[in-house]
Scaffold this active site. Structure first.
Site, mmCIF file in Angstrom:
data_model
loop_
_atom_site.group_PDB
_atom_site.id
_atom_site.type_symbol
_atom_site.label_atom_id
_atom_site.label_comp_id
_atom_site.label_asym_id
_atom_site.label_seq_id
_atom_site.Cartn_x
_atom_site.Cartn_y
_atom_site.Cartn_z
ATOM 1 N N ARG A 150 0.782 -1.257 -0.066
ATOM 2 C CA ARG A 150 -0.197 -0.213 -0.031
ATOM 3 C C ARG A 150 0.903 1.291 -0.142
ATOM 4 O O ARG A 150 0.395 2.530 -0.312
ATOM 5 C CB ARG A 150 -0.872 0.000 1.225
ATOM 6 C CG ARG A 150 -2.226 -0.983 0.927
ATOM 7 C CD ARG A 150 -2.768 -0.961 2.167
ATOM 8 N NE ARG A 150 -2.472 -1.939 3.319
ATOM 9 C CZ ARG A 150 -2.740 -1.983 4.567
ATOM 10 N NH1 ARG A 150 -3.635 -1.079 4.968
ATOM 11 N NH2 ARG A 150 -2.003 -2.754 5.449
ATOM 12 N N LYS A 182 9.141 -0.841 2.761
ATOM 13 C CA LYS A 182 8.353 -0.073 3.809
ATOM 14 C C LYS A 182 9.213 0.630 4.874
ATOM 15 O O LYS A 182 9.173 1.486 5.197
ATOM 16 C CB LYS A 182 7.147 -0.809 4.257
ATOM 17 C CG LYS A 182 6.378 0.102 5.161
ATOM 18 C CD LYS A 182 5.042 -0.516 5.341
ATOM 19 C CE LYS A 182 4.794 -1.653 6.251
ATOM 20 N NZ LYS A 182 3.429 -2.012 6.533
ATOM 21 N N GLN A 236 13.114 -14.141 5.938
ATOM 22 C CA GLN A 236 11.916 -14.890 5.991
ATOM 23 C C GLN A 236 11.524 -14.919 4.581
ATOM 24 O O GLN A 236 10.865 -14.079 4.056
ATOM 25 C CB GLN A 236 10.709 -14.254 6.834
ATOM 26 C CG GLN A 236 9.438 -15.161 6.963
ATOM 27 C CD GLN A 236 8.359 -14.455 7.480
ATOM 28 O OE1 GLN A 236 8.378 -13.115 7.225
ATOM 29 N NE2 GLN A 236 7.343 -14.785 8.086
ATOM 30 N N GLY A 290 8.629 -3.459 12.796
ATOM 31 C CA GLY A 290 9.233 -2.249 12.023
ATOM 32 C C GLY A 290 8.848 -1.346 11.356
ATOM 33 O O GLY A 290 9.090 -0.343 11.106
ATOM 34 N N GLU A 333 -8.261 -12.417 15.568
ATOM 35 C CA GLU A 333 -8.348 -11.406 14.328
ATOM 36 C C GLU A 333 -9.429 -10.882 14.103
ATOM 37 O O GLU A 333 -10.485 -11.785 14.064
ATOM 38 C CB GLU A 333 -7.513 -11.974 13.650
ATOM 39 C CG GLU A 333 -5.970 -12.292 13.768
ATOM 40 C CD GLU A 333 -5.256 -11.131 14.281
ATOM 41 O OE1 GLU A 333 -5.118 -10.046 13.408
ATOM 42 O OE2 GLU A 333 -4.768 -11.046 15.379
ATOM 43 N N ASN A 365 -4.887 -5.583 20.439
ATOM 44 C CA ASN A 365 -3.535 -5.982 20.367
ATOM 45 C C ASN A 365 -2.895 -5.215 19.572
ATOM 46 O O ASN A 365 -3.040 -4.750 18.402
ATOM 47 C CB ASN A 365 -3.240 -7.352 19.816
ATOM 48 C CG ASN A 365 -2.054 -7.923 19.407
ATOM 49 O OD1 ASN A 365 -1.170 -7.506 20.455
ATOM 50 N ND2 ASN A 365 -1.683 -8.688 18.444
ATOM 51 N N ALA A 384 30.760 45.430 0.726
ATOM 52 C CA ALA A 384 30.052 44.807 -0.368
ATOM 53 C C ALA A 384 30.886 44.122 -1.414
ATOM 54 O O ALA A 384 31.780 44.964 -1.901
ATOM 55 C CB ALA A 384 28.954 45.565 -0.606
ATOM 56 N N ARG A 394 43.410 49.791 -8.164
ATOM 57 C CA ARG A 394 42.809 50.317 -9.401
ATOM 58 C C ARG A 394 43.663 51.306 -10.019
ATOM 59 O O ARG A 394 44.437 52.107 -9.541
ATOM 60 C CB ARG A 394 41.506 50.488 -9.109
ATOM 61 C CG ARG A 394 41.108 51.829 -8.374
ATOM 62 C CD ARG A 394 39.927 51.896 -8.063
ATOM 63 N NE ARG A 394 39.503 52.045 -6.578
ATOM 64 C CZ ARG A 394 39.480 53.291 -5.864
ATOM 65 N NH1 ARG A 394 39.664 54.483 -6.706
ATOM 66 N NH2 ARG A 394 39.403 53.307 -4.576
HETATM 67 C C1 UD1 Z 1 -1.300 -7.976 13.605
HETATM 68 C C2 UD1 Z 1 -1.856 -8.714 14.769
HETATM 69 C C3 UD1 Z 1 -3.003 -7.896 15.212
HETATM 70 C C4 UD1 Z 1 -2.499 -6.696 15.686
HETATM 71 C C5 UD1 Z 1 -2.144 -5.822 14.578
HETATM 72 C C6 UD1 Z 1 -1.444 -4.494 15.136
HETATM 73 C C7 UD1 Z 1 -1.247 -10.946 14.180
HETATM 74 C C8 UD1 Z 1 -1.743 -12.207 13.816
HETATM 75 N N1 UD1 Z 1 -2.157 -10.325 14.397
HETATM 76 O O1 UD1 Z 1 -2.300 -7.983 12.660
HETATM 77 O O2 UD1 Z 1 -3.550 -8.901 16.431
HETATM 78 O O3 UD1 Z 1 -3.876 -5.811 15.891
HETATM 79 O O4 UD1 Z 1 -0.882 -6.798 14.092
HETATM 80 O O5 UD1 Z 1 -0.787 -3.675 14.171
HETATM 81 O O6 UD1 Z 1 -0.237 -11.057 14.729
HETATM 82 N N2 UD1 Z 1 5.204 -9.514 9.158
HETATM 83 C C9 UD1 Z 1 6.312 -10.479 8.844
HETATM 84 N N3 UD1 Z 1 6.233 -11.603 8.438
HETATM 85 C C10 UD1 Z 1 5.020 -12.319 8.103
HETATM 86 C C11 UD1 Z 1 3.934 -11.392 8.427
HETATM 87 C C12 UD1 Z 1 3.900 -10.035 8.891
HETATM 88 O O7 UD1 Z 1 7.435 -9.949 9.078
HETATM 89 O O8 UD1 Z 1 4.962 -13.318 7.476
HETATM 90 C C13 UD1 Z 1 5.788 -8.328 9.737
HETATM 91 C C14 UD1 Z 1 4.796 -7.272 8.762
HETATM 92 O O9 UD1 Z 1 5.987 -6.533 8.208
HETATM 93 C C15 UD1 Z 1 4.320 -6.124 10.077
HETATM 94 C C16 UD1 Z 1 3.977 -6.986 11.271
HETATM 95 O O10 UD1 Z 1 4.700 -8.324 11.061
HETATM 96 O O11 UD1 Z 1 5.303 -5.302 10.370
HETATM 97 C C17 UD1 Z 1 2.587 -7.106 11.342
HETATM 98 O O12 UD1 Z 1 1.975 -7.858 10.158
HETATM 99 P P1 UD1 Z 1 0.575 -7.523 9.315
HETATM 100 O O13 UD1 Z 1 0.518 -8.550 8.339
HETATM 101 O O14 UD1 Z 1 0.460 -6.108 9.204
HETATM 102 O O15 UD1 Z 1 -0.376 -8.098 10.776
HETATM 103 P P2 UD1 Z 1 -1.802 -7.437 11.065
HETATM 104 O O16 UD1 Z 1 -2.705 -8.312 9.921
HETATM 105 O O17 UD1 Z 1 -1.922 -5.930 11.057
#
Ligand code: UD1
Ligand code: CA
Length: 458
Positions: free
Chosen positions: A15, A22, A77, A105, A156, A171, A382, A442
């Site tokens: 996004r 990001k 990852q 991050g 979730e 959370n 000047a 001069r």
């Molecule tokens: C997550 C939480 C949710 C919380 C929200 C807060 C879970 C399942 N859900 O949801 O409860 O309210 O954050 O913002 O944990 N990331 C990785 N690898 C992955 C997936 C994610 O590094 O495989 C990192 C993303 O870059 C990001 C963070 O983890 O920085 C959160 O991931 P995101 O997918 O945005 O989680 P949410 O669905 O927002």
């Protein structure tokens, strides 16, 4: 007990609509991830692991370059299978008998104080969550508590029932867990949910089933737990950050013409009663003494400004030291290596570089001073230019105390202008000028009375 920090930073950030990963997007000119790293450093983490994925090579290069002093472990990852999976790939870095703080991050403004408080109030052997109550909890995981107010699960949004969606405690994603528990639980996570992801949040159910208490610490500052997913959120967070920094400075005694038109991209220290006009930008490490006045549209980088100094509109100052009671600008450009003592005046369209200017000297208009040493009480007229560069090398200009340099003078360096010397206007001076004498180069003025203006030929 040793503390690991694991920063989840593998997400794609679709996004953002940007080529830049990001976590490298800038907030106050610093990557989002750098903010989280600096906070991690302040809480004395024993080990910092970054889980990276998208744009990994670039992220590693930029971050290692910005934080060479931090012992960072990088874990890739390759596929983003969920937050639980992300922490699972980091497990080899998490030693037995330690605890692990999980940060994101893309949640840059979490503060040291909130984390210290969270760490202090969480049982070392157990599991803690940082939660927050929101008027509109949409999109977040909801905190589910039993009748004794004990946390039993995080659900979730996409998996929540209508009644669970009514819960407004959510959370933040920030967790603190005993590493032994992570080693036990993470390999058993399942992706049997509406998003087909391995949810880190499912460990709360596991803790609850084993009778391990899950402590929720409720955060109060929304800005600290706000994530960045797109450029609108990034710009909102930037403004909140700037507003917050302005408030800190006002508590330290600064006065702003308009605190919402101020930008800080580094560290600014202020004395008492400094006045900062609109659109001033401070970058790197900047120090203002007491009672300084910073005019509109000034850009000040890695510099120190003495007490009672006045920096007028549209002045740029970089890597320089400005003495007390100086009067600089408007429209002055003070380049790296300029040092001025007290009561120096530098006026409009004057450029200085790598020069020392002693007390009370004045360089008021349209002048270039480079590689120069200027004594006390000197007046530079000047249009004076120090010709410091011969096309191959730089040379010094030394001007003694109380010298007077007439307007439109070229000082061809290396050159020495003696104390109290006067240089006649319009001179090009290429050999040393004697102290207390007039030097004029001069040609002599002639008056030719018989001269006639040319007339147009027919
Ligand atoms: C997550 C939480 C949710 C919380 C929200 C807060 C879970 C399942 N859900 O949801 O409860 O309210 O954050 O913002 O944990 N990331 C990785 N690898 C992955 C997936 C994610 O590094 O495989 C990192 C993303 O870059 C990001 C963070 O983890 O920085 C959160 O991931 P995101 O997918 O945005 O989680 P949410 O669905 O927002
Ligand atoms: Ca998110």
């Amino acid at each position: 007990m040793d503390l690991n920090v694991v920063i989840l930073a593998a997400g794609k950030g679709t996004r953002m609509k940007s080529k830049l990963p990001k976590v490298l997007q800038p907030l106050a000119k610093k990557p989002l991830l750098s903010h989280v790293l600096e906070t991690s450093e302040h809480i004395d983490a024993d080990n910092i692991t970054i889980v990276y994925g998208h744009g990994g090579q670039e992220v590693r290069e930029v971050i290692d370059g910005l934080h060479p002093e931090l012992p960072l472990s990088w874990i890739e990852q390759t596929e983003q299978l969920g937050t639980g999976h992300a922490v699972k790939v980091a497990l080899p870095e998490l030693k037995a008998g330690t605890r692990t703080l999980i940060l994101y991050g893309d949640v840059p403004l979490i503060s040291e104080q909130t984390l210290q408080n969270f760490i202090g109030s969480t049982d070392e052997q157990g599991c803690g969550l940082l939660t927050i109550r929101l008027e509109n909890p949409q999109g977040y995981g909801r905190i589910i508590r039993d009748t004794n107010d004990q946390v039993t699960a995080i659900v979730e949004e996409k998996d929540a029932s209508e009644s669970q969606k009514q819960v407004n405690e959510v959370n933040t994603g920030i967790m603190l867990v005993n590493s032994d528990l992570l080693h036990r639980w993470l390999p058993t996570l399942s992706d049997n949910n509406s998003q087909g992801e391995y949810y880190l949040t499912d460990i709360v159910k596991m803790a609850s089933a084993e009778g391990i208490s899950v402590q929720a610490t409720v955060a109060t500052n929304r800005m600290e737990v706000e994530g960045v997913n797109d450029k609108i959120q990034l710009s909102k967070l930037e403004r909140l950050y700037q507003q917050n920094r302005a408030e800190i400075l006002m508590r330290e005694g600064a006065i702003f013409a308009d605190a919402s038109r101020f930008d800080i991209r580094g560290e600014l220290t202020v004395g008492a009663d400094c006045f900062i006009d609109v659109n001033a930008v401070f970058e790197g490490k900047v120090t203002l003494g007491d009672n300084c006045m910073i005019g509109p549209n000034c850009y000040i980088i890695n510099s120190s400004i003495g007490d009672n100094a006045v920096i007028r509109a549209n002045t740029v100052i970089e890597d320089s030291l400005i003495g007390s009671e100086a009067d600089i600008g408007p429209f002055a450009r003070i380049r790296p290596g300029t040092i001025t003592e007290a009561k120096v005046k530098i006026g409009n369209f004057v450029e200085t570089k790598k020069s020392y200017i002693n007390e009370g000297s004045k360089i008021n208009h349209l002048t270039y001073i480079g590689d120069a040493e200027i004594g006390k009480g000197v007046n530079v007229g000047a249009g004076t230019i120090t010709c410091n560069y011969d096309g191959a090398n730089k040379h010094k200009t030394i001007i003694g105390d109380k010298a007077f340099i007439g307007s439109n003078t070229s000082l061809v360096a290396p050159i020495n202008i003696g104390e109290g010397a006067t240089i006649g206007a319009g001179s090009t001076v290429s050999t040393n000028a004697k102290a207390n004498a007039l030097t004029v180069t001069r040609a002599k003025q002639l008056t030719i009375t018989s001269w006639q203006r040319p007339t147009k030929k027919k």
